[in-house]
Design an enzyme around this catalytic site. Structure first.
Site, PDB file in Angstrom:
ATOM      1  CD1 TRP A   1       2.390   6.722  -4.118  1.00  0.00           C
ATOM      2  CD2 TRP A   1       1.008   5.006  -4.508  1.00  0.00           C
ATOM      3  NE1 TRP A   1       1.885   6.870  -5.395  1.00  0.00           N
ATOM      4  CE2 TRP A   1       1.039   5.833  -5.656  1.00  0.00           C
ATOM      5  CE3 TRP A   1       0.213   3.864  -4.527  1.00  0.00           C
ATOM      6  CZ2 TRP A   1       0.294   5.554  -6.799  1.00  0.00           C
ATOM      7  CZ3 TRP A   1      -0.519   3.582  -5.651  1.00  0.00           C
ATOM      8  CH2 TRP A   1      -0.486   4.415  -6.779  1.00  0.00           C
ATOM      9  CG  HIS A   2      -2.957   3.255  -2.316  1.00  0.00           C
ATOM     10  ND1 HIS A   2      -2.073   2.199  -2.174  1.00  0.00           N
ATOM     11  CD2 HIS A   2      -3.536   3.084  -3.532  1.00  0.00           C
ATOM     12  CE1 HIS A   2      -2.129   1.436  -3.256  1.00  0.00           C
ATOM     13  NE2 HIS A   2      -3.002   1.954  -4.089  1.00  0.00           N
TER      14      HIS A   2
END
Length: 385
Positions: free
Chosen positions: A320-321
């Site tokens: 997700w980052h």
């Protein structure tokens, strides 16, 4: 204009929120003026990039159509396939925003806040599936929740039912004055954290490590500690701004940090660090995975199920980052730490070999601090440069 990045932003925000504060201290409803403020601030935030603005509008329309469509469908039927398709379509823009840069394609799907807006929309879809949200929601309710500007770019991630309860409440003058005091106090804490402590660590220490460190090992060691502290104060400061402004607007957005560097173990850390995100992934990824495994009886071993759940959880959080090596390794590292602690915790409950007391609590905190700092060191990408 990036939220909370300049004093000009705070000056504009202070002017816009002055009527909100006056109305609140008079016991008047804040709802409709706050909508006006949100529109103005969002226009300022997205004024420098038309592509980002149009992507935001298209994304919001898509999410409103999906959410309202699924709520209408769920009132009469309950197909798992429909739920998964709607959830996937809701997450698809976020997936594209991560994948398009890898394909060397213009990242038209990305805009400021896409992750947190996606989490808000998916949360409503999931709670509708669970029967927690049964009534049809208006377009105003959905847009107002999704585009709540104080927390649009980096959270914290609120839950719809909690947000709606505050949004519909008419605060008494005494209640609002307490909220106002807390909000202003949080904003001052944000200035201390982000613009004084965080800025000082980055400017006077990290950027001068070449002159401070006397070797490669000491350079990387000092970088690990300083970057970890900088990341906390910068992010916690930003969150304090977001929560403080939310309070002034009559919305008690959830806290994101609770003294994470005094955590006694890695599980305790994730109950203290970026709490709204870790709780979101816990509730809507980890718990769903564990429940599915138990329901389908695909895996009988409870330890294996929980460990696979941790692996899925933290790999997703890493990706997700960003789809970059440091984020993937960061996610894998924390998955490994959680799995290791899960084994240790189970073993210790059975054998009770780990000593207790103040000294061991201090030792646990020191060990956890170093485990966490090494994770942030991986997250920074410094080892891969």
């Amino acid at each position: 204009m990036t939220p909370y990045s300049s004093f000009l932003f705070f000056i504009i925000l202070g002017i816009l929120l002055l009527p909100t504060m006056i109305l609140g201290t008079m016991g008047k409803r804040l709802r409709y003026y706050n909508v006006f403020v949100s529109i103005v601030v969002l226009a300022i935030i997205f004024s420098e990039g038309n592509a980002g603005f149009f992507s935001l509008v298209a994304f919001t329309i898509l999410q409103v159509v999906l959410v309202k469509g699924y709520i209408t469908y769920r009132q009469t039927k309950n197909s798992s396939l429909v739920f998964y398709v709607i959830s996937f379509l809701s997450i698809l823009p976020l997936i594209l925003s991560k994948v398009l840069p890898i394909l060397a394609v213009d990242n038209w799907a990305s805009f400021l806040g896409i992750s947190y807006l996606t989490f808000r929309a998916v949360q409503i879809i999931i709670e509708t599936r669970d029967g927690l949200i049964k009534e049809q929601l208006s377009i105003f309710q959905l847009v107002n929740f999704m585009l709540f500007y104080p927390t649009i770019s980096s959270g914290p991630i609120d839950r719809f039912r909690r947000f709606q309860k505050d949004e519909e409440k008419c605060w008494t003058p005494e209640e609002y004055k307490e909220l106002l005091y807390k909000g202003i106090n949080k904003i001052f804490i944000g200035f201390l954290y982000k613009f004084i402590i965080g800025y000082s660590i980055n400017t006077y220490f990290i950027m001068n490590l070449d002159y401070i460190a006397d070797g490669k090992f000491s350079y990387h060691l000092l970088y690990m500690y300083s970057y970890s502290l900088y990341l906390f104060f910068d992010f916690a400061g930003y969150t304090a701004f977001a929560v403080g402004v939310s309070y002034i607007m009559g919305i008690r957005s959830p806290e994101n940090f609770n003294k994470p560097f005094i955590s006694r173990n890695i599980k305790d850390f994730w109950n203290r660090w970026h709490m709204s995100l870790s709780f979101w992934f816990r509730d809507y990824v980890f718990m769903r995975f564990v429940f599915l495994m138990k329901k389908k009886k695909w895996i009988q071993n409870k330890m294996l199920v929980s460990n696979l759940g941790y692996a899925l959880l933290f790999l997703l959080m890493g990706i997700w980052h960003g789809v970059a090596i440091q984020y993937i390794i960061y996610g894998a590292y924390h998955a490994l730490m959680m799995v290791g602690f899960n084994f240790f915790e189970t073993w210790n409950k059975k054998h009770k070999r780990w000593p207790t007391g103040r000294v061991m609590t201090f030792v646990s905190i020191v060990i956890t601090f170093h485990v966490v700092c090494f994770g942030f060191y991986l997250f920074s990408g410094k080892p891969f440069q």
